[in-house]
Design an enzyme around this catalytic site. Structure first.
Site, PDB file in Angstrom:
ATOM      1  N   ASP A  70       0.832  -1.195   0.000  1.00 47.66           N
ATOM      2  CA  ASP A  70       0.000   0.000   0.000  1.00 47.66           C
ATOM      3  C   ASP A  70       0.873   1.254   0.000  1.00 47.66           C
ATOM      4  OD1 ASP A  70      -2.677   1.356   0.535  1.00 47.66           O
ATOM      5  OD2 ASP A  70      -1.536   2.016   2.287  1.00 47.66           O
TER       6      ASP A  70
ATOM      7  N   GLU B 190       1.418  -0.478  -5.118  1.00 50.88           N
ATOM      8  CA  GLU B 190       0.522   0.621  -5.461  1.00 50.88           C
ATOM      9  C   GLU B 190       1.362   1.883  -5.677  1.00 50.88           C
ATOM     10  OE1 GLU B 190      -3.273   3.142  -3.688  1.00 50.88           O
ATOM     11  OE2 GLU B 190      -1.648   2.490  -2.375  1.00 50.88           O
TER      12      GLU B 190
END
Length: 509
Positions: free
Chosen positions: A232, A258
């Site tokens: 993330d 990400e």
């Protein structure tokens, strides 16, 4: 690598997390070596023969027991390669979805289930032939200024997490650029990777202690059987720092990062391909524009020719838990357009797709349905599809929609066959994948009727868009039938904002 800012370069020699991390990693490697589960299927293969599975699915905020059941009942039989589970770490309390992304500790104890339930889920999915990725929040801790207690009763303050991190020891960045140290510009890498993302306490990932602690957490999840991680907010961690955190892990650990692509930004996805695969946000954004504007013809060459990541490291998607809320991409409320975007994503040879499956919400901060204690209730798909009306909190289960599930089987059937017999016209786009599959798509508001060259052998084929993952039943088609003539052509009427897709595995004998 030292990135500057308060606490930069602190070695924290008074602590000993590295030895503990090394021991844990070694134990993880030994444990993983003894596992007898299926071979990892998460990686997109450069050569993807027919029958290969490379499609992942994010089951956003599904609890562990529900994911386990879904692996057995649906994902495994449907040919899904891997499932992405939401962050398993202890987090701040509250009903909102984003509480899962504010770690309080690295205990595997959350509103989605206990450590034992998580381990059981992973084992169950493996038995069903589905790999498991954990969403790993490594960039930051909480964003609350007041002291509090996490889900598993761990006390914390904004910059103090007993037994893990403290501000006094230099475990956090304070960039001094904006009010409250928040990011003020994305055109400077220093700001993006040293300032705070919406007040979230930014970890000093260049320090030995922080790196060791994060590596130990990932190794602990590997010891529970996970096959890899979604990282993330990876763009807010320097690529070299992230490489150092991942380096001690077993070499077959799968990683997808990400890294949101932004025009004229200092940090771009290409900087992270050395660490693993990367989500290509540009693909999802352009996809929305093509489908909504009815200009499917420009899809030809969609992928690397558009300046996106190399296909071998790109993970494509229509939406995720962030973009469905911020309006950046299509989402389940777009119905037929959403389905059409998924059909194209699954049909193209570029990258490897990740499906999304969440719940209905309004407003965007809404979390999933929870009981009185705050635990997330079991997912219940019920009757699902693009025409259904979902009340807030209902599980949308997009991965079960007939057209999407059918295209997963179509993608497996065509494998790495080349894109040929391409046809385009304004709102229409059609092509074959070698001699194994054919798809025709129509983003217009009127039926698209013509004779197409499918590249397939003559016979009766079952359309997977209307027939789903089991398009044939009792020597008949579950959905529409398509007749392919001896010359490989088929006369089709593709419905408005719709598609027709056939493949060699869905041919009637």
């Amino acid at each position: 690598m030292h990135r500057g800012g308060a606490g930069s370069g602190a070695e924290l020699s008074h602590r000993t997390p590295i030895a503990a991390a090394a021991a844990l990693i070694a134990a993880s490697v030994t444990l993983l070596a003894g596992c007898s589960g299926p071979a990892p299927a998460v990686r997109p293969a450069a050569d993807r023969p027919a029958g290969t599975h490379d499609v992942g699915v994010e089951l956003f905020q599904w609890n562990w027991d529900s994911i386990a059941r879904e692996c057995t009942d649906n994902l495994g039989p449907a040919g899904i390669a891997w499932v992405l589970a939401s962050p398993p770490n202890e987090h701040v309390t509250g009903p909102e979805w984003w509480t899962s992304y504010q770690p309080v500790s690295y205990r595997v104890e959350s509103r989605l289930g206990t450590r034992d339930q998580f381990a059981s889920m992973v084992a169950t999915c493996h038995e069903a032939g589905v790999d498991v990725l954990a969403d790993a929040v490594l960039n930051h801790m909480t964003g609350r200024d007041a002291a509090g207690v996490g889900w598993a009763e761990s006390s914390h303050e904004h910059y103090d997490y007993p037994g893990l991190y403290s501000d006094a020891a230099g475990d956090f960045h304070h960039c001094g650029r904006g009010e409250g140290d928040d990011i003020t510009t994305y055109r400077a890498a220093f700001d993006v990777q040293n300032c705070e993302l919406v007040n979230l306490a930014d970890l000093a990932t260049e320090t030995t202690h922080v790196r060791g602690t994060l590596t130990a957490y990932l190794a602990d999840l590997l010891s529970l059987g996970v096959d890899g991680f979604r990282i993330d907010a990876a763009k807010h961690i320097a690529a070299a720092d992230l490489a150092a955190i991942l380096a001690p892990l077993p070499p077959d650990t799968y990683v997808v990062q990400e890294v949101i692509r932004g025009s004229r930004e200092a940090v771009q996805p290409e900087m992270y391909t050395g660490n693993g695969d990367v989500f290509e946000f540009g693909f999802a954004r352009e996809l929305e524009g093509m489908v909504e504007s009815g200009t499917m013809s420009v899809s030809e060459g969609f992928g690397e020719d558009w300046g996106f990541l190399p296909g071998r490291v790109a993970r494509t998607f229509v939406d995720n838990h962030d973009t469905e809320r911020n309006g950046e991409t299509l989402n389940y409320t777009d119905g037929a357009e959403y389905v059409l975007a998924n059909v194209l994503t699954l049909a193209l040879p570029y990258g490897a797709p990740v499906l999304y499956s969440g719940y209905a919400f309004s407003p965007g901060d809404d979390g999933p349905a929870q009981d009185a204690s705050g635990r997330v209730e079991d997912a219940d798909c019920g009757t699902v599809g693009p025409a259904e009306r979902y009340a807030d909190g209902d599980w949308v289960c997009q991965h079960r929609w007939d057209a999407i599930a059918g295209m997963v089987s179509w993608r497996s059937a065509v494998g790495d066959a080349p894109l040929v017999n391409s046809w385009t016209r304004g709102d229409g786009y059609a092509f074959s994948r070698g001699e194994r599959g054919f798809v025709a798509m129509n983003a217009g508001d009127a039926p698209l009727a013509r004779r197409f060259q499918t590249g397939l052998a003559s016979g009766t084929y079952c359309d997977v868009v209307t027939g789903g993952s089991t398009p044939t039943a009792a020597e008949a088609c579950s959905g529409d039938a398509v007749e392919v003539a001896a010359d490989g052509t088929a006369s089709l009427s593709v419905p408005p904002v719709g598609a027709v897709a056939i493949h060699v595995g869905a041919r009637l004998s």
